[in-house]
Design a protein around this motif. Structure first.
Motif, mmCIF file in Angstrom:
data_model
loop_
_atom_site.group_PDB
_atom_site.id
_atom_site.type_symbol
_atom_site.label_atom_id
_atom_site.label_comp_id
_atom_site.label_asym_id
_atom_site.label_seq_id
_atom_site.Cartn_x
_atom_site.Cartn_y
_atom_site.Cartn_z
ATOM 1 N N VAL A 89 0.781 -1.172 -0.094
ATOM 2 C CA VAL A 89 -0.037 -0.194 -0.123
ATOM 3 C C VAL A 89 0.787 1.333 -0.016
ATOM 4 O O VAL A 89 0.689 1.936 -0.808
ATOM 5 C CB VAL A 89 -0.885 -0.217 1.225
ATOM 6 N N ASN A 146 6.153 -0.813 -2.077
ATOM 7 C CA ASN A 146 5.933 -1.785 -3.048
ATOM 8 C C ASN A 146 6.975 -3.159 -2.606
ATOM 9 O O ASN A 146 7.555 -3.779 -3.275
ATOM 10 C CB ASN A 146 6.543 -1.384 -4.410
ATOM 11 N N THR A 184 3.866 8.165 -2.493
ATOM 12 C CA THR A 184 3.609 8.075 -1.072
ATOM 13 C C THR A 184 3.617 9.285 -0.471
ATOM 14 O O THR A 184 2.653 9.881 0.597
ATOM 15 C CB THR A 184 4.221 7.004 -0.377
ATOM 16 N N THR A 215 -6.955 1.863 3.815
ATOM 17 C CA THR A 215 -6.200 1.523 2.596
ATOM 18 C C THR A 215 -5.594 0.039 2.742
ATOM 19 O O THR A 215 -4.559 -0.071 3.571
ATOM 20 C CB THR A 215 -5.532 2.667 2.172
ATOM 21 N N ASP A 231 -4.367 -3.681 0.540
ATOM 22 C CA ASP A 231 -4.307 -4.719 -0.570
ATOM 23 C C ASP A 231 -4.763 -6.135 -0.435
ATOM 24 O O ASP A 231 -5.183 -6.694 -1.342
ATOM 25 C CB ASP A 231 -2.916 -4.709 -1.385
ATOM 26 N N ARG A 265 -5.988 -1.119 -2.735
ATOM 27 C CA ARG A 265 -5.008 -0.678 -3.607
ATOM 28 C C ARG A 265 -5.021 -1.754 -4.781
ATOM 29 O O ARG A 265 -4.676 -2.946 -4.232
ATOM 30 C CB ARG A 265 -3.699 -0.306 -3.218
ATOM 31 N N ASP A 289 -4.814 -4.875 -6.959
ATOM 32 C CA ASP A 289 -3.492 -5.798 -7.053
ATOM 33 C C ASP A 289 -3.501 -6.327 -8.518
ATOM 34 O O ASP A 289 -4.393 -6.784 -8.934
ATOM 35 C CB ASP A 289 -3.765 -6.811 -6.145
ATOM 36 N N VAL A 309 -8.507 1.853 -5.897
ATOM 37 C CA VAL A 309 -7.776 2.854 -6.435
ATOM 38 C C VAL A 309 -6.499 2.310 -6.944
ATOM 39 O O VAL A 309 -5.862 1.177 -6.407
ATOM 40 C CB VAL A 309 -7.410 3.598 -5.139
ATOM 41 N N GLU A 310 -6.145 2.966 -7.878
ATOM 42 C CA GLU A 310 -4.550 2.426 -8.585
ATOM 43 C C GLU A 310 -3.391 2.767 -7.716
ATOM 44 O O GLU A 310 -2.491 2.028 -7.894
ATOM 45 C CB GLU A 310 -4.619 2.956 -10.052
ATOM 46 N N ASP A 311 -3.473 4.097 -7.265
ATOM 47 C CA ASP A 311 -2.527 4.429 -6.405
ATOM 48 C C ASP A 311 -2.792 5.347 -5.467
ATOM 49 O O ASP A 311 -4.174 5.652 -5.162
ATOM 50 C CB ASP A 311 -1.509 5.059 -7.269
ATOM 51 N N LEU A 312 -2.002 5.997 -4.601
ATOM 52 C CA LEU A 312 -2.427 6.749 -3.470
ATOM 53 C C LEU A 312 -2.696 8.214 -3.963
ATOM 54 O O LEU A 312 -3.643 8.925 -3.187
ATOM 55 C CB LEU A 312 -1.227 6.843 -2.329
ATOM 56 N N LEU A 367 -6.431 7.831 -4.153
ATOM 57 C CA LEU A 367 -6.783 7.599 -2.684
ATOM 58 C C LEU A 367 -7.117 8.921 -2.156
ATOM 59 O O LEU A 367 -8.105 9.316 -1.700
ATOM 60 C CB LEU A 367 -6.133 6.943 -1.911
#
Length: 231
Positions: free
Chosen positions: A15, A18, A97, A171, A173, A191, A193, A207-210, A213
């Motif tokens: 999250v 990586n 992030t 949030t 995964d 997030r 996967d 969501v694809e990324d933060l 978010l």
């Protein structure tokens, strides 16, 4: 009626960083170098898990390891530890992030990092990019009698910050993490996967990324009729 969010609780691995990809790469390398009979995909069972859940019997089910399970696990631990000593933790951090955490803070959103990993690891990873200061709370499943998928860690986050479930967003995964948040009565943004086939169906949003978010948190301040399960 509004859906006003006052806090976001983050899982760590997969999250904020990586690291799931990194850990699974190390498992695959071990299998290849040791010519282990365990299919690398079996190690996906460790994603989002905690030592108290002990998924190892399922990982090695119907496989002749040629050695006791504890010895096999020790070989893997030793290999991974040696490799991790050479890895730069800050390279794991997702590129968005820091900016996303800063954006949430600017919105007055409180944050917590609630991970199944041990506390030393959490601080080492977040500390590698000086991210610990962005969190109002950092905690681990090690502190509770039950780990994810039990809701204990998220119930504690709410109690510590003095918030209600409807005022929070988690949030995650992993299946375990999503289930833990839902069991605590909190909405979940998964997030997405793309690597391990994780069951994320129980999540409320995806969501694809933060960065997405942060956009979602902004939208959650709007009336319910304006929301959907995707950003």
């Amino acid at each position: 009626m509004g859906n006003y969010i006052k806090a976001v609780f983050f899982d760590l691995d997969g999250v904020l960083v990586n690291s799931e990809v990194m850990h699974q790469r190390l498992f695959r390398e071990y299998v290849e170098q040791s010519r282990s009979p365990v299919p690398p995909e079996r190690f996906y069972l460790l994603i989002g898990s905690h030592k108290s859940l002990d998924p190892w019997p399922d990982i090695v089910r119907d496989i002749d390891l040629g050695m006791p399970l504890e010895e096999f696990k020790k070989h893997i631990r030793d290999y991974r530890q040696k490799q991790l000593e050479q890895i730069c933790y800050k390279d794991w951090i997702f590129p968005e992030t820091r900016e996303s955490l800063e954006a949430l803070k600017s919105m007055g959103i409180r944050t917590a990092c609630a991970s199944s990993s041990n506390l030393a690891y959490i601080y080492k990873v977040l500390g590698s990019q000086n991210l610990t200061g962005y969190f109002d709370l950092i905690t681990t499943c090690d502190n509770f009698e039950r780990s994810k998928p039990a809701p204990d860690i998220y119930l504690y986050c709410m109690k510590h910050l003095g918030l209600k479930p409807e005022e929070c967003l988690v949030t995650e995964d992993s299946f375990f993490g999503i289930r833990a948040a839902k069991s605590a009565g909190i909405r979940v943004a998964a997030r997405i996967d793309h690597n391990f086939g994780i069951n994320q169906q129980e999540a409320d949003y995806f969501v694809e990324d933060l960065t997405e978010l942060v956009e979602l948190v902004g939208r959650l301040q709007l009336p319910s009729c304006c929301l959907s399960k995707t950003v």
